[in-house]
Design a protein around this motif. Structure first.
Motif, PDB file in Angstrom:
ATOM      1  N   GLU A 522      25.545  40.051  51.787  1.00 16.19           N
ATOM      2  CA  GLU A 522      25.665  41.475  51.500  1.00 16.19           C
ATOM      3  C   GLU A 522      27.131  41.885  51.485  1.00 16.19           C
ATOM      4  OE1 GLU A 522      21.543  42.867  53.765  1.00 16.19           O
ATOM      5  OE2 GLU A 522      23.441  42.719  54.874  1.00 16.19           O
ATOM      6  N   LEU A 523      27.513  42.734  50.536  1.00 11.56           N
ATOM      7  CA  LEU A 523      28.897  43.171  50.390  1.00 11.56           C
ATOM      8  C   LEU A 523      29.298  44.053  51.569  1.00 11.56           C
ATOM      9  CD1 LEU A 523      31.460  43.312  48.617  1.00 11.56           C
ATOM     10  CD2 LEU A 523      30.479  45.358  47.552  1.00 11.56           C
ATOM     11  N   VAL A 524      30.411  43.712  52.216  1.00 14.67           N
ATOM     12  CA  VAL A 524      30.938  44.475  53.341  1.00 14.67           C
ATOM     13  C   VAL A 524      32.133  45.332  52.915  1.00 14.67           C
ATOM     14  CG1 VAL A 524      32.060  44.303  55.608  1.00 14.67           C
ATOM     15  CG2 VAL A 524      30.119  42.837  55.057  1.00 14.67           C
ATOM     16  N   ASP A 525      33.027  44.763  52.105  1.00 14.44           N
ATOM     17  CA  ASP A 525      34.204  45.531  51.693  1.00 14.44           C
ATOM     18  C   ASP A 525      34.797  44.928  50.424  1.00 14.44           C
ATOM     19  OD1 ASP A 525      36.056  47.539  51.754  1.00 14.44           O
ATOM     20  OD2 ASP A 525      36.904  47.014  53.698  1.00 14.44           O
ATOM     21  N   ILE A 526      35.485  45.780  49.670  1.00 14.83           N
ATOM     22  CA  ILE A 526      36.244  45.367  48.492  1.00 14.83           C
ATOM     23  C   ILE A 526      37.716  45.538  48.830  1.00 14.83           C
ATOM     24  CG2 ILE A 526      36.702  45.783  46.056  1.00 14.83           C
ATOM     25  CD1 ILE A 526      33.912  47.022  45.856  1.00 14.83           C
ATOM     26  N   LEU A 527      38.429  44.443  49.001  1.00 13.30           N
ATOM     27  CA  LEU A 527      39.829  44.511  49.424  1.00 13.30           C
ATOM     28  C   LEU A 527      40.775  44.639  48.239  1.00 13.30           C
ATOM     29  CD1 LEU A 527      39.834  41.801  52.234  1.00 13.30           C
ATOM     30  CD2 LEU A 527      39.417  44.260  52.419  1.00 13.30           C
ATOM     31  N   VAL A 528      40.473  43.956  47.133  1.00 12.92           N
ATOM     32  CA  VAL A 528      41.313  44.028  45.931  1.00 12.92           C
ATOM     33  C   VAL A 528      40.397  44.092  44.724  1.00 12.92           C
ATOM     34  CG1 VAL A 528      43.123  42.920  44.567  1.00 12.92           C
ATOM     35  CG2 VAL A 528      43.126  42.671  47.055  1.00 12.92           C
ATOM     36  N   ASN A 529      40.732  44.958  43.790  1.00 13.58           N
ATOM     37  CA  ASN A 529      39.984  45.051  42.532  1.00 13.58           C
ATOM     38  C   ASN A 529      40.916  45.649  41.484  1.00 13.58           C
ATOM     39  OD1 ASN A 529      37.977  45.009  40.625  1.00 13.58           O
ATOM     40  ND2 ASN A 529      36.899  46.808  41.397  1.00 13.58           N
ATOM     41  N   GLN A 530      41.908  44.839  41.043  1.00 13.29           N
ATOM     42  CA  GLN A 530      42.932  45.368  40.153  1.00 13.29           C
ATOM     43  C   GLN A 530      43.700  44.236  39.490  1.00 13.29           C
ATOM     44  OE1 GLN A 530      45.138  47.163  43.588  1.00 13.29           O
ATOM     45  NE2 GLN A 530      46.918  46.370  42.504  1.00 13.29           N
ATOM     46  N   TYR A 531      44.451  44.593  38.451  1.00 15.74           N
ATOM     47  CA  TYR A 531      45.308  43.647  37.748  1.00 15.74           C
ATOM     48  C   TYR A 531      46.590  43.458  38.542  1.00 15.74           C
ATOM     49  CZ  TYR A 531      47.678  41.349  33.841  1.00 15.74           C
ATOM     50  OH  TYR A 531      48.326  40.455  33.044  1.00 15.74           O
ATOM     51  N   GLN A 532      47.020  42.205  38.748  1.00 19.21           N
ATOM     52  CA  GLN A 532      48.226  41.922  39.519  1.00 19.21           C
ATOM     53  C   GLN A 532      49.074  40.880  38.818  1.00 19.21           C
ATOM     54  OE1 GLN A 532      46.520  40.817  43.377  1.00 19.21           O
ATOM     55  NE2 GLN A 532      47.043  42.835  44.186  1.00 19.21           N
ATOM     56  N   GLN A 533      50.374  40.965  39.040  1.00 16.59           N
ATOM     57  CA  GLN A 533      51.297  39.975  38.499  1.00 16.59           C
ATOM     58  C   GLN A 533      51.277  38.723  39.367  1.00 16.59           C
ATOM     59  OE1 GLN A 533      55.059  42.014  38.356  1.00 16.59           O
ATOM     60  NE2 GLN A 533      54.593  43.019  36.418  1.00 16.59           N
ATOM     61  N   GLY A 534      51.738  37.595  38.794  1.00 15.20           N
ATOM     62  CA  GLY A 534      51.792  36.368  39.545  1.00 15.20           C
ATOM     63  C   GLY A 534      52.690  36.492  40.766  1.00 15.20           C
ATOM     64  N   GLY A 535      52.338  35.758  41.837  1.00 14.79           N
ATOM     65  CA  GLY A 535      53.117  35.817  43.057  1.00 14.79           C
ATOM     66  C   GLY A 535      52.238  35.748  44.288  1.00 14.79           C
ATOM     67  N   TYR A 536      52.859  35.989  45.427  1.00 18.23           N
ATOM     68  CA  TYR A 536      52.153  35.933  46.707  1.00 18.23           C
ATOM     69  C   TYR A 536      51.773  37.337  47.152  1.00 18.23           C
ATOM     70  CZ  TYR A 536      51.336  35.332  51.712  1.00 18.23           C
ATOM     71  OH  TYR A 536      50.784  35.345  52.965  1.00 18.23           O
ATOM     72  N   TYR A 537      50.528  37.493  47.647  1.00 19.44           N
ATOM     73  CA  TYR A 537      50.039  38.779  48.117  1.00 19.44           C
ATOM     74  C   TYR A 537      49.365  38.600  49.475  1.00 19.44           C
ATOM     75  CZ  TYR A 537      50.744  40.426  43.321  1.00 19.44           C
ATOM     76  OH  TYR A 537      51.300  40.758  42.120  1.00 19.44           O
ATOM     77  N   GLU A 538      49.319  39.698  50.211  1.00 14.79           N
ATOM     78  CA  GLU A 538      48.666  39.694  51.514  1.00 14.79           C
ATOM     79  C   GLU A 538      47.984  41.041  51.693  1.00 14.79           C
ATOM     80  OE1 GLU A 538      50.408  37.317  55.023  1.00 14.79           O
ATOM     81  OE2 GLU A 538      50.860  39.421  55.473  1.00 14.79           O
ATOM     82  N   VAL A 539      46.730  41.027  52.097  1.00 10.57           N
ATOM     83  CA  VAL A 539      45.962  42.255  52.259  1.00 10.57           C
ATOM     84  C   VAL A 539      45.290  42.223  53.626  1.00 10.57           C
ATOM     85  CG1 VAL A 539      43.887  41.296  51.170  1.00 10.57           C
ATOM     86  CG2 VAL A 539      44.244  43.772  51.189  1.00 10.57           C
ATOM     87  N   GLU A 540      45.122  43.408  54.211  1.00  8.38           N
ATOM     88  CA  GLU A 540      44.520  43.506  55.536  1.00  8.38           C
ATOM     89  C   GLU A 540      43.051  43.898  55.418  1.00  8.38           C
ATOM     90  OE1 GLU A 540      46.430  45.159  59.408  1.00  8.38           O
ATOM     91  OE2 GLU A 540      45.331  46.835  58.526  1.00  8.38           O
ATOM     92  N   PHE A 541      42.222  43.229  56.193  1.00  9.84           N
ATOM     93  CA  PHE A 541      40.823  43.626  56.334  1.00  9.84           C
ATOM     94  C   PHE A 541      40.639  44.236  57.714  1.00  9.84           C
ATOM     95  CE2 PHE A 541      36.452  42.324  57.781  1.00  9.84           C
ATOM     96  CZ  PHE A 541      35.792  43.330  57.097  1.00  9.84           C
ATOM     97  N   ASN A 542      40.144  45.463  57.742  1.00  7.34           N
ATOM     98  CA  ASN A 542      39.942  46.208  58.990  1.00  7.34           C
ATOM     99  C   ASN A 542      38.472  46.585  59.075  1.00  7.34           C
ATOM    100  OD1 ASN A 542      39.740  48.314  60.953  1.00  7.34           O
ATOM    101  ND2 ASN A 542      41.941  48.645  60.779  1.00  7.34           N
ATOM    102  N   VAL A 543      37.802  46.122  60.119  1.00  3.18           N
ATOM    103  CA  VAL A 543      36.365  46.393  60.230  1.00  3.18           C
ATOM    104  C   VAL A 543      36.069  47.882  60.329  1.00  3.18           C
ATOM    105  CG1 VAL A 543      35.879  44.167  61.280  1.00  3.18           C
ATOM    106  CG2 VAL A 543      36.408  46.116  62.735  1.00  3.18           C
TER     107      VAL A 543
END
Length: 585
Positions: A522-543
């Motif tokens: 079951e889906l809990v959260d959507i952290l990223v849903n977008q167009y991004q350029q190449g490279g390194y990314y970091e996103v936080e998940f918070n309950v």
């Protein structure tokens, strides 16, 4: 470490309690229980009242009421000089949600010289009513939990009455604690999911010490007037919708703001917005604009603050050279531990006229200054290096990674193996460098090579290894790059509570989706849903900020799956991967 209660708080608290230690000749202890009766005088548990208000109605100044566990569906109107003590903020409940909503609705109201402690108070809903309304002076409100109210605590004590509000939990309110016409002490409260955490209304001269404000929808502190003092408070706000800049850690037009920590949402809100205020020894991090000067008034007195990892440090303002811009080296910010590590550049870097509890020059940040905390600085290893990549040419491989930001960083160790999932130890140590690149000159033929790197500080502490980088060679004379140029990292920390960070690397531009699922799919959260350029990314998940936004239904402890899906040119899928993470309450 145990927080050191400020001397101001103790003096204030004891001054308010003096009348409790001056026994009244006719003072009586009374009792309330769900199994009680309607027959006074309620002077023992055997003869307890079945209603809190019934018991209050026969009390006199100086009386004390003890209330047993249970749910009491009634509104409470206190009398002056009364102590009302519940059995605990999670088991002794005042529930007023069944009453009609009105603009002047109060679950509990206090006049003068009263104490209320140890209750869970359900008001009405976030846009109606007040949990505890204070319209007198010398009241103490402590160790209560207040939920679902327009105002969690509303203090109106003209002319400038004194009250102590401490150690309360205020959850899901429009305004957490609202003060006007008062000179009160607001200390060690936790306010979660307000629209505005602390609000300063007309003629408010209150002092706010050691409060925690989590996830306000708009402002952590909203200062309408300019006489308040904020010291050692923690503000953590996140994106919860609305236009750019609608979230602000502190909005102030003349208040004194010292040794607070304001942690925001990258590329979104403001750490501070206003003018005429004094800001010293504060830490601002992850804000779109750390400091935004708006409106008229005088300029900011802004000195000895630290600004880190903000998109823009200043808007309409220029700071002097006393302010710094360094990695604070917190112990574990992902677990809300904002104590400083040994060798942090924030140690003894605050205003030299302000001293810490040990008498040394004040630290910048949440635990510095005379109202902070005395603790031992830990010498911890650096964070693992991130974004390990490679360029392959004939006979050589160039590794690159992001530079660590810790002040005591010394060098990096490079580890190499012919086998995947290898251990980074002395048997696989291949080289060292102080740079963020390393060239491996190949002197023989290989089918595969695997690399990891670690960061070492000046004391010899070594970080955990980076992610493993794999390079596959197709032939003796041909070295095409077949490394993990798209990569989904393991979250850190893991296990976690309540936040964790998930890193990923994109070889090229693409549309990225990063979802979190429970073990049932079951889906809990959507952290990223977008167009991004190449490279390194970091996103936080918070309950606490997942799609399940009601605090009572936060996700349960257990295993969760996070999955990345990348679509490249022509909307063609180019990468997908998933990993497990463990949430422990």
């Amino acid at each position: 470490m145990k927080t050191k209660q400020s001397s101001l708080s103790l003096l204030f608290f004891f001054s308010l309690l003096t009348f409790y230690f001056s026994p009244e000749l006719n003072a009586t202890i009374r009792y309330v229980s769900k199994t009680g009766s309607s027959t006074p005088p309620y002077t023992s548990w055997a003869t307890a009242a079945d209603s809190i208000q019934k018991c209050i109605n026969i009390c006199e100044y100086g009386d004390t009421i003890y209330v047993a566990n249970g749910v009491y569906k009634e509104k409470i109107v206190m009398i002056p000089g009364l102590s009302l003590i519940g059995a605990g903020m999670d088991s002794c409940v005042i529930d007023t949600r069944q009453f009609p909503a009105t603009t002047d609705f109060y679950s509990v109201s206090l006049n003068n010289n009263s104490l209320i402690e140890g209750f869970k108070i359900y008001c009405k809903r976030i846009d109606w009513g007040t949990g505890i309304y204070v319209y007198g002076s010398l009241n103490i409100i402590k160790n209560n939990k207040i939920l679902f109210a327009k105002y969690g605590v509303d203090i109106y004590t003209y002319p400038l009455g004194y009250n102590l509000i401490e150690l309360n939990h205020v959850i899901n309110t429009d305004y957490g604690i609202y003060c006007s016409f008062t000179n009160s002490l607001i200390s060690n409260n936790i306010i979660i999911y307000p629209n505005v955490g602390l609000s300063s209304g007309l003629y408010n001269k209150s002092t706010y010490l050691n409060n925690v404000i989590l996830y306000p929808n708009y402002d952590g502190f909203d200062g309408f007037t300019h006489n308040s003092i904020l010291k050692n408070n923690f503000f953590l706000y996140e994106f919860r919708g609305g236009p750019l800049g609608s979230n602000t850690g502190i909005s102030s037009y003349g208040d004194t703001i010292i040794n607070n920590a304001i942690i925001g949402w990258p590329s979104y809100g403001h750490g501070f917005s206003g003018n005429s205020a004094t800001l010293k020894n504060n830490h601002f991090e992850n804000n779109y604009s750390a400091i935004q000067r708006v409106g008229g008034g005088s300029d900011l007195n802004f000195q000895y603050n630290n600004l880190w990892n903000n998109v823009i440090n200043y808007t309409n303002f220029s700071a002097d050279s006393t302010n710094i811009y360094r990695d604070p080296m917190f112990v574990r910010s992902d677990s809300l531990d904002y104590r400083l590590q040994k060798f942090s550049p924030l140690i003894d870097a605050g205003d030299p006229t302000i001293l810490d509890l040990d008498g040394t020059r004040s630290d910048i940040g949440l635990y510095g200054g005379p109202f902070g905390q005395r603790y031992i600085y830990q010498d911890l290893p650096p964070k693992p290096p991130v974004n390990l990549t490679a360029l392959v040419d004939t006979g050589r491989i160039m590794l690159r990674w992001n530079r660590n930001t810790e002040a005591d960083t010394s060098h990096y160790n490079i580890f190499r193996s012919l086998n995947p999932d290898f251990t980074a130890d002395s048997t696989t140590l291949f080289g060292s460098t102080t740079d963020t690149f390393f060239v491996d000159k190949l002197n023989q033929e290989y089918e595969r090579l695997y690399y990891k790197i670690t960061c070492v500080d000046r004391q010899g502490n070594q970080s955990n290894p980076s992610e493993e980088l794999a390079i596959v060679f197709s032939s003796i004379n041909d070295y095409p790059i077949t490394i993990n140029d798209y990569y989904l990292y393991q979250n850190y920390p893991n296990p976690f509570n309540p936040t964790t960070k998930i890193g990923y690397r994109l070889k090229e531009d693409g549309y990225v989706k990063l979802y979190v699922y429970n073990i049932k799919g079951e889906l809990v959260d959507i952290l990223v849903n977008q167009y991004q350029q190449g490279g390194y990314y970091e996103v936080e998940f918070n309950v606490g900020n997942s799609l399940q936004t009601v605090p009572q239904t936060l996700i349960a402890s257990g295993i969760y799956i996070y999955q990345i899906m990348v679509r490249g040119r022509g909307d063609i899928p180019v990468f997908t991967d998933s990993k497990k993470m463990l949430f422990i309450k």
